[in-house]
Design a protein around this motif. Structure first.
Motif, mmCIF file in Angstrom:
data_model
loop_
_atom_site.group_PDB
_atom_site.id
_atom_site.type_symbol
_atom_site.label_atom_id
_atom_site.label_comp_id
_atom_site.label_asym_id
_atom_site.label_seq_id
_atom_site.Cartn_x
_atom_site.Cartn_y
_atom_site.Cartn_z
ATOM 1 N N GLY A 124 12.468 4.498 -1.452
ATOM 2 C CA GLY A 124 11.620 3.841 -0.583
ATOM 3 C C GLY A 124 11.424 2.144 -0.965
ATOM 4 N N GLY A 125 11.007 1.663 -0.112
ATOM 5 C CA GLY A 125 10.778 0.331 -0.209
ATOM 6 C C GLY A 125 9.134 0.131 0.040
ATOM 7 N N LEU A 126 8.286 1.038 -0.363
ATOM 8 C CA LEU A 126 6.889 1.174 0.020
ATOM 9 C C LEU A 126 6.017 0.384 -0.863
ATOM 10 N N PRO A 127 5.232 -0.477 -0.350
ATOM 11 C CA PRO A 127 4.340 -1.030 -1.621
ATOM 12 C C PRO A 127 3.243 0.115 -1.854
ATOM 13 N N ASN A 128 2.553 -0.047 -2.974
ATOM 14 C CA ASN A 128 1.594 1.027 -3.546
ATOM 15 C C ASN A 128 0.254 1.003 -2.589
ATOM 16 N N GLU A 129 0.075 2.309 -2.292
ATOM 17 C CA GLU A 129 -1.223 2.264 -1.266
ATOM 18 C C GLU A 129 -2.492 2.094 -2.029
ATOM 19 N N GLN A 130 -2.272 2.223 -3.577
ATOM 20 C CA GLN A 130 -3.574 2.007 -4.221
ATOM 21 C C GLN A 130 -4.060 0.513 -4.132
ATOM 22 N N PHE A 131 -3.159 -0.305 -3.635
ATOM 23 C CA PHE A 131 -3.714 -1.636 -3.428
ATOM 24 C C PHE A 131 -4.017 -2.127 -2.232
ATOM 25 N N PHE A 132 -4.013 -1.163 -0.978
ATOM 26 C CA PHE A 132 -4.231 -1.437 0.256
ATOM 27 C C PHE A 132 -5.886 -1.840 0.373
ATOM 28 N N PRO A 133 -6.209 -3.065 0.803
ATOM 29 C CA PRO A 133 -7.579 -3.211 0.965
ATOM 30 C C PRO A 133 -8.340 -2.671 2.056
ATOM 31 N N VAL A 134 -8.400 -1.297 1.954
ATOM 32 C CA VAL A 134 -8.683 -0.597 3.135
ATOM 33 C C VAL A 134 -10.231 -0.931 3.762
ATOM 34 N N GLU A 135 -11.072 -1.277 2.770
ATOM 35 C CA GLU A 135 -12.436 -1.453 3.221
ATOM 36 C C GLU A 135 -12.514 -2.776 3.647
ATOM 37 N N ILE A 173 -2.199 -7.662 -6.848
ATOM 38 C CA ILE A 173 -0.939 -7.034 -6.481
ATOM 39 C C ILE A 173 0.346 -7.506 -7.569
ATOM 40 N N ARG A 174 0.111 -8.894 -7.481
ATOM 41 C CA ARG A 174 1.183 -9.453 -8.563
ATOM 42 C C ARG A 174 1.245 -8.821 -9.633
ATOM 43 N N THR A 175 -0.061 -8.973 -10.540
ATOM 44 C CA THR A 175 -0.091 -8.365 -11.953
ATOM 45 C C THR A 175 0.365 -7.033 -11.865
ATOM 46 N N ASP A 179 -13.099 3.379 12.830
ATOM 47 C CA ASP A 179 -13.688 3.915 11.601
ATOM 48 C C ASP A 179 -13.333 5.206 11.042
ATOM 49 N N ARG A 180 -13.104 6.248 11.997
ATOM 50 C CA ARG A 180 -12.798 7.734 11.637
ATOM 51 C C ARG A 180 -11.467 7.366 10.676
ATOM 52 N N VAL A 181 -10.568 6.352 11.141
ATOM 53 C CA VAL A 181 -9.204 6.442 10.698
ATOM 54 C C VAL A 181 -9.270 5.910 9.261
ATOM 55 N N PHE A 182 -10.234 4.701 9.221
ATOM 56 C CA PHE A 182 -10.293 4.215 7.946
ATOM 57 C C PHE A 182 -11.036 4.957 6.858
ATOM 58 N N LYS A 183 -11.930 5.877 7.225
ATOM 59 C CA LYS A 183 -12.670 6.937 6.201
ATOM 60 C C LYS A 183 -11.688 7.806 5.827
ATOM 61 N N GLN A 184 -10.410 7.994 6.232
ATOM 62 C CA GLN A 184 -9.457 8.505 5.609
ATOM 63 C C GLN A 184 -8.862 8.149 4.284
ATOM 64 N N GLY A 185 -9.158 6.974 4.040
ATOM 65 C CA GLY A 185 -8.615 6.284 2.753
ATOM 66 C C GLY A 185 -7.431 5.418 2.962
ATOM 67 N N LYS A 186 -7.052 5.007 1.886
ATOM 68 C CA LYS A 186 -6.049 3.756 1.778
ATOM 69 C C LYS A 186 -4.380 4.406 2.347
ATOM 70 N N GLY A 187 -4.142 5.470 2.442
ATOM 71 C CA GLY A 187 -2.955 6.285 3.133
ATOM 72 C C GLY A 187 -2.707 5.620 4.391
ATOM 73 N N VAL A 188 -3.799 5.527 5.197
ATOM 74 C CA VAL A 188 -3.678 5.334 6.405
ATOM 75 C C VAL A 188 -2.864 3.891 6.756
ATOM 76 N N LEU A 189 -2.879 2.894 5.769
ATOM 77 C CA LEU A 189 -2.398 1.636 6.058
ATOM 78 C C LEU A 189 -0.733 1.539 5.334
ATOM 79 N N GLN A 190 -0.164 2.962 5.164
ATOM 80 C CA GLN A 190 1.066 2.849 4.866
ATOM 81 C C GLN A 190 2.279 2.900 5.933
ATOM 82 N N TYR A 191 3.264 2.410 5.677
ATOM 83 C CA TYR A 191 4.492 2.593 6.558
ATOM 84 C C TYR A 191 4.472 4.283 7.193
ATOM 85 N N GLY A 192 4.711 4.367 8.559
ATOM 86 C CA GLY A 192 4.686 5.427 9.138
ATOM 87 C C GLY A 192 6.103 5.835 9.807
#
Lengths: 396, 396
Positions: A34-45, A294-296, B52-65
């Motif tokens: 894939g060409g996916l970024p790493n979810e760990q670094f998504f600034p969800v908050e 993310i860069r690091t 809000d409900r979506v974001f509470k599910q965590g970082k994965g919600v921000l990935q490609y779909g």
């Protein structure tokens, strides 16, 4: 019902690679494909807070927006680009559904069936699909580690009279290469003097390793007001999150105006929810600190991948160590067909993209693209053990 | 730089109407021109909670779909359609950036330059733009208050051998008309027996006045599995909010598969933030109670508009009272050119869309489209006083 699909629909036929990669679904396969970024670094908050700020403004935020995109976000992108030496005002900018849509819209307004587009050899798979769906004729320009080779570019401009040159000069997909300043300049000069428009695709430019100064974009080298010979596109997908589907494209007002009209027919406008949230993110979030993080992290992963490959001591296998981006491009010995290798690799539990998909013509069948951003450290070790086993089987 | 835009770019030239409507910007003009839902009814708190409900599910919600769109939302739309007598599973459905994109994608996969598309006379402006940008040949079918006239449709099918018929049978834009059951059936029969695909555009179907039973969609009349001869599109723009830019299109799996590939090239996928939020809205919000509220409010506004027009006692002015939707279609006496009238109306402080924009060919220059959803009660009174003054001036 006897359907009569359009001629161009043929361009969208499923590829052999896609079929093989389908096999990976639901199995415990480690994917370097894939060409996916790493979810760990998504600034969800921060993204969640940004949406909250938007909704607090009231009902009006849910109304139709401008086709051009949310103006305050365009202003923030304009400032962001200034930091990179790019001058582009809001009237030179269109917000798109990812930079993918920018490629598609420029193709619509600039390319007629049969027109020639020059591309790098190899280049971005999904750009090839857009160009082919428009029935453009694609001609690959020879490249080395520094970018397009000027002699070949000039020869092909004279021979094919292309309308457009499509390039990813900074941390390319699939090769991870970054062009030298000299090659950026020579490509610009050649195109400009021959009235060939350049589409500079820059989704990865911010993902720069080693902490050095960024290489100037071809757009910023263009001295004409608004980069007349260059259209430049980038995206938030790699620096914030892909789900927000927000990219931008800048260029001469005339080009942007035509693209805006094409976008109006295509989808009226992209999600203004996402655009408004990204504006709030610019205002209330340390985006540049986030990008540094993310860069690091990506550099560490890239380093691990390269070290693992070195340790395997594979005979005749070569790669370019990327200075940024998300991919390592690997050349196997010539007798190894990576499509065949992929079948064995999937059996062993690891996937990659065979290089053949990235060639508009004359594919190098011994190449592959490996993604290092999405796989964690332990899986990365396993992935290379599995790839090693697959390689031993193909060598037999 | 000497730009060489594509031939189809001509289709996107700015219209005279757009130029006139630009004059309304920044002035205190009451606009009956737009097609905007009323912001007052946007469920901003529910949408905010959904995010809000979506974001509470965590970082994965921000990935490609998926290009097809967020699967749980497709499941909910499938259930929603069942209530309307439409059977369509998730594999028959593609989520799009508004239903506008569904029109565009079907055009890409089904229409080649020169192909004939039959449309209503008049029809949706932005569909005309999409079809023309594809260099399709548009032929208008004569319509009365009940829909396309079968004799004219049959004659034009035999004469032009169209690939596609594009219709908005329920509360049409621009006319507000709803087709009779008989005409829905006769159009389906004629198209089916001649292998002509129907694109049924239904953005307004939920905005039904009078509380009666809904008219079945042409798609639901189609008995072949998955509506083989009909592709159907609708959107959340009018029942939730336009900024979320989420529409859907359903049809035969083969058609949807081709459209999905075209979408992959066009923009990879639409905003999955918005799609995930809409899924949460289905789960935790009384969508149908909300739609009822909009219906009642829009019906009141429509009634006010019709009453105001009646009270003006304009000579030789006719309209159809809509049974739903967002628009009233007005026919002025034949000697009145509504483009000329618009100039005077803008001077008086009110705007509308001259009907000419909605004709693929042979325009009726004495027609206009009035929107009743976006203007509040007091402004509506003022709008008709102003329109009255403009009309007196043109009559002189």
């Amino acid at each position: 019902m006897n359907y009569r699909f359009s001629d161009t629909t043929k361009a969208f036929e499923s590829s052999a690679v896609r079929e093989i990669l389908k096999l990976t679904q639901g199995r415990s396969i480690i994917s370097l494909a894939g060409g996916l970024p790493n979810e760990q670094f998504f600034p969800v908050e921060a993204v969640s807070e940004a949406f909250d700020r938007v909704f607090k403004q009231g009902k009006g935020v849910l109304q139709y927006g401008l086709t051009e995109g949310y103006t305050p976000l365009r202003e923030n992108i304009s400032k962001h680009l200034e930091r990179k030496g790019i001058r582009a005002g809001v009237d030179n900018m269109l917000l798109t559904t990812g930079s993918q849509q920018a490629i598609d819209l420029l193709t619509r307004v600039y390319i007629d069936p049969g027109d020639v587009i020059l591309v790098e050899r190899p280049t971005y798979l999904a750009a090839i699909q857009v160009f082919q769906s428009r029935q453009a004729k694609l001609v690959s320009v020879d490249c080395d580690a520094d970018g397009m080779i000027p002699e070949d570019l000039e020869r092909k401009i004279k021979q094919h009279r292309p309308k457009l040159v499509y390039v990813i000069p900074t941390f390319s997909n699939p090769t991870g290469k970054s062009w030298s300043l000299e090659r950026r300049q020579s490509t610009l000069n050649l195109c400009k003097s021959n009235d060939v428009l350049i589409l500079e695709d820059d989704p990865y430019g911010e993902l720069r390793f080693g902490g050095g100064e960024p290489m100037p974009s071809i757009f910023s080298l263009e001295q004409e007001a608004n980069g007349g010979a260059v259209v430049y596109t980038s995206t938030f997908s790699k620096i914030v999150a892909p789900a927000l589907r927000t990219g931008w494209v800048i260029g001469d007002e005339q080009v942007i105006r035509h693209m805006t009209r094409a976008k109006q027919a295509a989808d009226l406008h992209s999600s203004t929810m996402d655009q408004q949230a990204l504006h709030q993110l610019f205002e209330h979030f340390d985006l540049y600190g986030h990008i540094d993080q993310i860069r690091t992290a990506y550099e560490t992963r890239m380093r691990q991948m390269i070290d693992l490959m070195k340790a395997k001591n594979w005979d005749g296998v070569q790669w370019i160590e990327p200075k940024g981006g998300m991919f390592v491009w690997v050349e196997m010995p010539e007798h190894i067909n990576t499509q065949e290798l992929l079948k064995l690799a999937v059996e062993e539990g690891v996937a990659f993209v065979p290089g053949i998909s990235f060639f508009a013509n004359e594919p190098q069948t011994n190449t592959m693209r490996l993604n290092f951003t999405h796989t964690d450290s332990e899986d990365m070790v396993r992935a290379f053990d599995r790839l090693d086993r697959a390689l031993r089987r193909v060598e037999k």
